[in-house]
Design a protein around this motif. Structure first.
Motif, PDB file in Angstrom:
ATOM      1  N   ILE A 258      34.818 -23.659  11.767  1.00  0.00           N
ATOM      2  CA  ILE A 258      34.446 -23.659  13.179  1.00  0.00           C
ATOM      3  C   ILE A 258      33.284 -24.633  13.349  1.00  0.00           C
ATOM      4  N   THR A 259      33.460 -25.635  14.193  1.00  0.00           N
ATOM      5  CA  THR A 259      32.416 -26.615  14.479  1.00  0.00           C
ATOM      6  C   THR A 259      31.919 -26.381  15.909  1.00  0.00           C
ATOM      7  N   PRO A 260      30.906 -27.083  16.354  1.00  0.00           N
ATOM      8  CA  PRO A 260      30.398 -26.836  17.717  1.00  0.00           C
ATOM      9  C   PRO A 260      31.447 -26.957  18.822  1.00  0.00           C
ATOM     10  N   ASN A 261      32.446 -27.833  18.646  1.00  0.00           N
ATOM     11  CA  ASN A 261      33.419 -28.050  19.716  1.00  0.00           C
ATOM     12  C   ASN A 261      34.874 -27.873  19.302  1.00  0.00           C
ATOM     13  N   TYR A 262      35.112 -27.737  18.001  1.00  0.00           N
ATOM     14  CA  TYR A 262      36.487 -27.713  17.524  1.00  0.00           C
ATOM     15  C   TYR A 262      36.667 -26.696  16.398  1.00  0.00           C
ATOM     16  N   ILE A 263      37.935 -26.375  16.156  1.00  0.00           N
ATOM     17  CA  ILE A 263      38.359 -25.669  14.952  1.00  0.00           C
ATOM     18  C   ILE A 263      39.083 -26.683  14.090  1.00  0.00           C
ATOM     19  N   LEU A 264      38.633 -26.842  12.842  1.00  0.00           N
ATOM     20  CA  LEU A 264      39.273 -27.756  11.903  1.00  0.00           C
ATOM     21  C   LEU A 264      39.976 -26.921  10.834  1.00  0.00           C
ATOM     22  N   ALA A 265      41.226 -27.239  10.559  1.00  0.00           N
ATOM     23  CA  ALA A 265      41.994 -26.439   9.606  1.00  0.00           C
ATOM     24  C   ALA A 265      42.804 -27.344   8.691  1.00  0.00           C
ATOM     25  N   ALA A 266      42.525 -27.258   7.377  1.00  0.00           N
ATOM     26  CA  ALA A 266      43.330 -27.992   6.402  1.00  0.00           C
ATOM     27  C   ALA A 266      44.738 -27.408   6.391  1.00  0.00           C
ATOM     28  N   TYR A 267      45.741 -28.280   6.241  1.00  0.00           N
ATOM     29  CA  TYR A 267      47.131 -27.820   6.380  1.00  0.00           C
ATOM     30  C   TYR A 267      48.042 -28.576   5.424  1.00  0.00           C
ATOM     31  N   SER A 268      49.048 -27.848   4.917  1.00  0.00           N
ATOM     32  CA  SER A 268      50.040 -28.451   4.032  1.00  0.00           C
ATOM     33  C   SER A 268      51.375 -28.623   4.764  1.00  0.00           C
ATOM     34  N   GLY A 269      52.081 -27.513   4.971  1.00  0.00           N
ATOM     35  CA  GLY A 269      53.398 -27.598   5.585  1.00  0.00           C
ATOM     36  C   GLY A 269      54.486 -28.021   4.616  1.00  0.00           C
ATOM     37  N   ASP A 270      54.165 -28.013   3.304  1.00  0.00           N
ATOM     38  CA  ASP A 270      55.127 -28.388   2.270  1.00  0.00           C
ATOM     39  C   ASP A 270      55.578 -27.155   1.498  1.00  0.00           C
ATOM     40  N   ASP A 271      56.471 -27.396   0.536  1.00  0.00           N
ATOM     41  CA  ASP A 271      56.959 -26.333  -0.334  1.00  0.00           C
ATOM     42  C   ASP A 271      55.796 -25.616  -1.002  1.00  0.00           C
ATOM     43  N   TRP A 272      55.897 -24.289  -1.108  1.00  0.00           N
ATOM     44  CA  TRP A 272      54.802 -23.467  -1.641  1.00  0.00           C
ATOM     45  C   TRP A 272      54.408 -23.892  -3.049  1.00  0.00           C
ATOM     46  N   VAL A 273      55.370 -24.272  -3.879  1.00  0.00           N
ATOM     47  CA  VAL A 273      55.094 -24.624  -5.275  1.00  0.00           C
ATOM     48  C   VAL A 273      54.608 -26.061  -5.401  1.00  0.00           C
ATOM     49  N   LYS A 274      55.218 -26.995  -4.693  1.00  0.00           N
ATOM     50  CA  LYS A 274      54.943 -28.417  -4.871  1.00  0.00           C
ATOM     51  C   LYS A 274      54.092 -29.017  -3.749  1.00  0.00           C
ATOM     52  N   GLY A 275      53.691 -28.200  -2.810  1.00  0.00           N
ATOM     53  CA  GLY A 275      53.048 -28.712  -1.609  1.00  0.00           C
ATOM     54  C   GLY A 275      51.695 -29.370  -1.837  1.00  0.00           C
ATOM     55  N   ARG A 276      51.345 -30.305  -0.948  1.00  0.00           N
ATOM     56  CA  ARG A 276      50.044 -30.963  -0.922  1.00  0.00           C
ATOM     57  C   ARG A 276      49.358 -30.612   0.389  1.00  0.00           C
ATOM     58  N   THR A 277      48.099 -30.209   0.309  1.00  0.00           N
ATOM     59  CA  THR A 277      47.326 -29.946   1.520  1.00  0.00           C
ATOM     60  C   THR A 277      46.584 -31.231   1.854  1.00  0.00           C
ATOM     61  N   ASP A 278      47.181 -32.059   2.698  1.00  0.00           N
ATOM     62  CA  ASP A 278      46.645 -33.398   2.925  1.00  0.00           C
ATOM     63  C   ASP A 278      46.413 -33.726   4.397  1.00  0.00           C
ATOM     64  N   LYS A 279      46.369 -32.695   5.229  1.00  0.00           N
ATOM     65  CA  LYS A 279      46.139 -32.898   6.658  1.00  0.00           C
ATOM     66  C   LYS A 279      45.034 -31.973   7.163  1.00  0.00           C
ATOM     67  N   ILE A 280      44.372 -32.397   8.212  1.00  0.00           N
ATOM     68  CA  ILE A 280      43.410 -31.556   8.923  1.00  0.00           C
ATOM     69  C   ILE A 280      43.871 -31.447  10.371  1.00  0.00           C
ATOM     70  N   HIS A 281      44.305 -30.256  10.783  1.00  0.00           N
ATOM     71  CA  HIS A 281      44.640 -30.038  12.183  1.00  0.00           C
ATOM     72  C   HIS A 281      43.349 -29.793  12.970  1.00  0.00           C
ATOM     73  N   VAL A 282      43.269 -30.379  14.140  1.00  0.00           N
ATOM     74  CA  VAL A 282      42.120 -30.208  15.024  1.00  0.00           C
ATOM     75  C   VAL A 282      42.568 -29.433  16.257  1.00  0.00           C
ATOM     76  N   PHE A 283      41.876 -28.322  16.534  1.00  0.00           N
ATOM     77  CA  PHE A 283      42.137 -27.505  17.719  1.00  0.00           C
ATOM     78  C   PHE A 283      40.841 -27.406  18.521  1.00  0.00           C
TER      79      PHE A 283
END
Length: 330
Positions: A258-283
């Motif tokens: 939680i930042t002053p103006n946004y929620i930042l969340a690291a995200y994968s969206g890949d296979d549970w075993v082989k997935g890479r968490t390489d994105k940051i969603h901004v809300f």
């Protein structure tokens, strides 16, 4: 029958991208900005070598990295501004001033202390940052709190001695456990479970962040494309369903901040075993999707630096540490 109808309703609403005050259905998160070329690599130099399994947090003055693989010097302090190495402390082992099985790390800003849980000794140890700087080789930690076996914080966010928020673990067998959100009193050991169980979530696994200033808790799920925004007593204000909400077997969120103006969340969206968490969603703070930062590296941990408005990240990739200046993106 009610659960089946409820599940199909969620699928239909998600496909349409519908939303309300209490439930937001995001059918697409396609505002993607590639930022890999903007990541600044951090070289810790020859003074300190840090293993691949590590975590980080910020204090007012320091970047602290906890190295799970180190035997001598498990806690490293760096200058927060320029990442210059300063000092190390903490030794792994069975002795009275050693760590056996490091768990989680949190910061007490008011007292300038680092709190680290030892899952082997069922204790939380206190490390005074100024004392480490003054005498790193001779420093000895103090016991801050005891941890109960039956129900304990798997991680925790320290607010004060009588209030920490945590991901509470309740073992159900040698290899299984239930997970909840709770308030933890370090002085008494009392845990009060808060929050609600989503009716469609099974085998809950999640991470949280807390902002006393904003009066909110944000919970993201590791195994569901789901985010919950709650008040400080765990009452859900909004559920945010992502486009992968109905897809099984995915690794989803990895960290939330939680930042002053946004929620930042690291995200994968890949296979549970082989997935890479390489994105940051901004809300935004209401959970509305803003954009996605495509980091391009596999993120193990990340923390937000409010002072310099940047993200420090630990990678399982061709570089180990790096930071992203956020001023050009959010």
């Amino acid at each position: 029958m009610k659960r089946i109808i409820y599940g199909w309703a969620l699928v239909l609403l998600a496909a349409c991208g519908s939303s309300s005050e209490t439930e937001k259905y995001q059918s697409s998160r396609s505002e993607i900005i590639k930022v890999k070329e903007k990541i600044q690599e951090i070289d810790t130099g020859e003074d300190v070598l840090i293993g691949r399994r590590s975590r980080a947090c910020y204090s007012q003055d320091y970047l602290i990295i906890m190295d799970y693989e180190a035997w001598d010097g498990a806690i490293h302090l760096f200058d927060k501004k320029d990442f210059r190495y300063l000092a190390s402390a903490g030794t792994k082992g069975p002795g009275p001033y050693e760590l056996t099985n490091m768990g989680y790390m949190s910061i007490d800003e008011a007292c300038r202390k680092i709190y680290i849980s030892d899952n082997g000794k069922n204790k939380v140890y206190s490390y005074d940052m100024d004392s480490i700087m003054a005498n790193p080789e001779g420093y000895r930690h103090q016991v801050k709190a005891s941890i109960r076996d039956a129900q304990f914080p798997g991680n925790f966010i320290y607010i004060n001695d009588t209030l920490s928020y945590g991901r509470i673990i309740q073992p159900t067998s040698v290899s299984t456990f239930n997970q909840m959100i709770g308030k933890w009193n370090m002085l008494t050991g009392e845990i009060k479970i808060i929050g609600e169980a989503h009716p469609e979530v099974h085998r809950k696994r999640s991470l949280i962040d807390v902002s006393m200033e904003k009066g909110m808790i944000v919970e993201v799920y590791i195994n569901y494309d789901l985010m919950a925004i709650m008040d400080l007593d765990g009452r859900v204000q909004t559920y945010v369903y992502g486009p992968d909400w109905t897809t099984k077997g995915l690794e989803t969120f990895g960290k939330v901040m939680i930042t002053p103006n946004y929620i930042l969340a690291a995200y994968s969206g890949d296979d549970w075993v082989k997935g890479r968490t390489d994105k940051i969603h901004v809300f935004d703070l209401e959970g509305n999707y803003v954009k996605t930062l495509d980091v391009g590296y596999d993120i193990l941990d990340c923390i937000y630096d409010k002072t310099h408005h940047r993200l420090f990240m630990i990678f399982n990739d061709e570089i180990q540490f790096g930071y992203l200046d956020l001023k050009d993106f959010i």
